[in-house]
Enzyme design. Structure first.
Site, PDB file in Angstrom:
ATOM      1  N   GLU A  25       0.585  -1.119   0.054  1.00  0.00           N
ATOM      2  CA  GLU A  25      -0.120   0.161   0.128  1.00  0.00           C
ATOM      3  C   GLU A  25       0.789   1.224   0.184  1.00  0.00           C
ATOM      4  O   GLU A  25       2.021   1.432   0.176  1.00  0.00           O
ATOM      5  CB  GLU A  25      -0.897  -0.188   1.110  1.00  0.00           C
ATOM      6  CG  GLU A  25      -0.282  -0.072   2.611  1.00  0.00           C
ATOM      7  CD  GLU A  25      -1.105   0.481   3.563  1.00  0.00           C
ATOM      8  OE1 GLU A  25      -1.517   1.688   3.583  1.00  0.00           O
ATOM      9  OE2 GLU A  25      -1.451  -0.233   4.509  1.00  0.00           O
ATOM     10  N   LYS A 160      -3.745  -2.018  15.754  1.00  0.00           N
ATOM     11  CA  LYS A 160      -3.195  -0.973  16.925  1.00  0.00           C
ATOM     12  C   LYS A 160      -4.441  -0.770  18.017  1.00  0.00           C
ATOM     13  O   LYS A 160      -5.515  -0.754  17.557  1.00  0.00           O
ATOM     14  CB  LYS A 160      -2.780   0.255  16.551  1.00  0.00           C
ATOM     15  CG  LYS A 160      -1.541   0.386  15.896  1.00  0.00           C
ATOM     16  CD  LYS A 160      -0.863   1.673  15.675  1.00  0.00           C
ATOM     17  CE  LYS A 160       0.342   1.974  14.901  1.00  0.00           C
ATOM     18  NZ  LYS A 160       0.017   1.965  13.447  1.00  0.00           N
TER      19      LYS A 160
HETATM   20  N1  PSU Z   1      -3.268   1.309  10.664  1.00  0.00           N
HETATM   21  C1  PSU Z   1      -1.770   1.328  10.818  1.00  0.00           C
HETATM   22  N2  PSU Z   1      -1.112   1.918   9.903  1.00  0.00           N
HETATM   23  C2  PSU Z   1      -1.704   2.499   8.658  1.00  0.00           C
HETATM   24  C3  PSU Z   1      -2.781   2.613   8.790  1.00  0.00           C
HETATM   25  C4  PSU Z   1      -3.869   1.828   9.741  1.00  0.00           C
HETATM   26  O1  PSU Z   1      -1.537   1.011  11.912  1.00  0.00           O
HETATM   27  O2  PSU Z   1      -0.773   2.927   7.916  1.00  0.00           O
HETATM   28  C5  PSU Z   1      -3.620   3.080   7.332  1.00  0.00           C
HETATM   29  C6  PSU Z   1      -3.883   1.980   6.517  1.00  0.00           C
HETATM   30  O3  PSU Z   1      -3.648   2.450   5.134  1.00  0.00           O
HETATM   31  C7  PSU Z   1      -5.100   1.670   6.722  1.00  0.00           C
HETATM   32  C8  PSU Z   1      -5.842   3.026   6.907  1.00  0.00           C
HETATM   33  O4  PSU Z   1      -5.881   1.101   5.660  1.00  0.00           O
HETATM   34  O5  PSU Z   1      -4.779   3.697   7.586  1.00  0.00           O
HETATM   35  C9  PSU Z   1      -7.187   2.937   7.481  1.00  0.00           C
HETATM   36  O6  PSU Z   1      -7.580   4.308   7.707  1.00  0.00           O
HETATM   37  P1  PSU Z   1      -9.189   4.480   8.326  1.00  0.00           P
HETATM   38  O7  PSU Z   1      -8.968   3.983   9.734  1.00  0.00           O
HETATM   39  O8  PSU Z   1      -9.359   6.097   8.004  1.00  0.00           O
HETATM   40  O9  PSU Z   1      -9.965   3.842   7.447  1.00  0.00           O
END
Ligand code: PSU
Ligand code: MN
Length: 302
Positions: A25, A160
């Site tokens: 990603e 996390k």
């Molecule tokens: N959690 C992490 N590191 C990240 C992300 C999430 O520990 O880099 C990033 C990933 O790209 C994940 C996104 O798909 O954040 C999720 O964002 P949201 O919670 O806004 O859907």
């Protein structure tokens, strides 16, 4: 063929020859780490995949094109542009494409573009999930819905505890997404190997990971599979340190009135600041560890 999809020549050739390919990603590059560590890490991750016998396909949206396979220059561009790149989830794709904009792909959009290209395995750090307090905010990452419908295996280090891990597992169960622990019965919590929550199944080999996912696809069961791979012991962080940082980050987020798509990047950046360089080192190591497993697993597909 989708006119917006651009598969790099190397990735295209690998797919045609049936060689293993691993998707990566780009939100982790633009929003997950500071420059220049983000670019260095992205290049190290690609190298790790090559060292383990597979071809990396870093996924991003550049000038409105859905890229499966970015060049080193494109990775440098995304890393330098950083937070100015739009964090692109499923709902963002139509307008970004039409406007020929750039977008950093989250787990959701990386899965979408990987599936379009025919890539089955994707390595990352952590996924989005059900946020703490979602009972009030309705903040549930689109990553969970994507896992429910798009056939890509996502290899991560768990989630996390900025998230409600229990509710995240419940959501995945409802949506029929298998949650696998690689070499563990317990869901890892990204920086630490332990969360106190069990996974659905423990699997101990790349062969069995591939076999389970192939069975899912062959049966027409839509959606992906979530593989949670614990951070190697020597890089894991003390639970108290990380818990304290996350609690503090959540308090600051509430005080600052942050909501919506800014939540995850805000919390990630805060946790990083509060723990100094330690969490960044751990983050880099766990991504490399996931890249290795993803490459070995991609080679087991028959
Ligand atoms: N959690 C992490 N590191 C990240 C992300 C999430 O520990 O880099 C990033 C990933 O790209 C994940 C996104 O798909 O954040 C999720 O964002 P949201 O919670 O806004 O859907
Ligand atoms: Mn959200």
């Amino acid at each position: 063929m989708n006119p917006y999809l651009e598969i790099s020549p190397e990735v295209q050739e690998a797919l045609k020859a049936g060689k293993p390919v691993v998707a990566l990603e780009s939100t982790i590059i633009s929003h997950g780490m500071p420059y220049p560590q983000n670019v260095e890490t992205a290049m190290r991750v690609e190298q790790t995949i090559r060292d383990n016998g597979a071809i990396p396909a870093t996924i991003a949206i550049i000038g409105g094109k859905l890229k499966a396979g970015c060049s080193p220059d494109e990775i440098e561009y995304l890393g330098k542009k950083g937070q100015a790149v739009i964090k692109a989830s499923r709902r963002d794709l139509p307008v970004l494409i039409a406007r020929k904009e750039d977008g950093a792909t989250t787990v959701t959009t990386t899965m979408i573009i990987a599936a379009m290209a025919g890539i089955k395995v994707f390595a990352t750090g952590g996924i989005g999930g059900v946020h703490r307090g979602a009972q009030q905010t309705f903040d549930i990452s689109a990553d969970l819905e994507e896992l429910a419908q798009t056939p890509v295996m996502v290899i991560c280090a768990g989630a996390k505890s900025i998230l409600d891990l229990g509710l995240t597992l419940e959501y995945l169960e409802t949506k029929g997404v298998p949650v696998i622990g690689y070499g563990t019965d317990e869901l890892p919590a990204f920086y630490t190997r332990h969360s106190g929550f069990g996974v659905d199944y423990r699997i101990d080999s790349p062969e069995e990971l591939a076999a389970a996912f192939q069975a899912k696809i062959a049966c027409g069961l839509k959606g992906g599979m979530l593989v949670t791979n614990p951070i190697p012991e020597q890089y894991s962080m003390p639970k108290e340190t990380i818990d304290a940082a996350i609690e503090q980050a959540l308090r600051e987020m509430e005080a600052a009135g942050i909501h919506g798509k800014q939540c995850t990047p805000f919390l990630l950046a805060k946790v990083k600041d509060l723990t100094g360089g330690d969490s960044l080192d751990a983050n880099i190591q766990l991504v490399l560890n996931n890249a290795r497993l993803a490459a070995l697993t991609a080679a087991c597909f028959k």
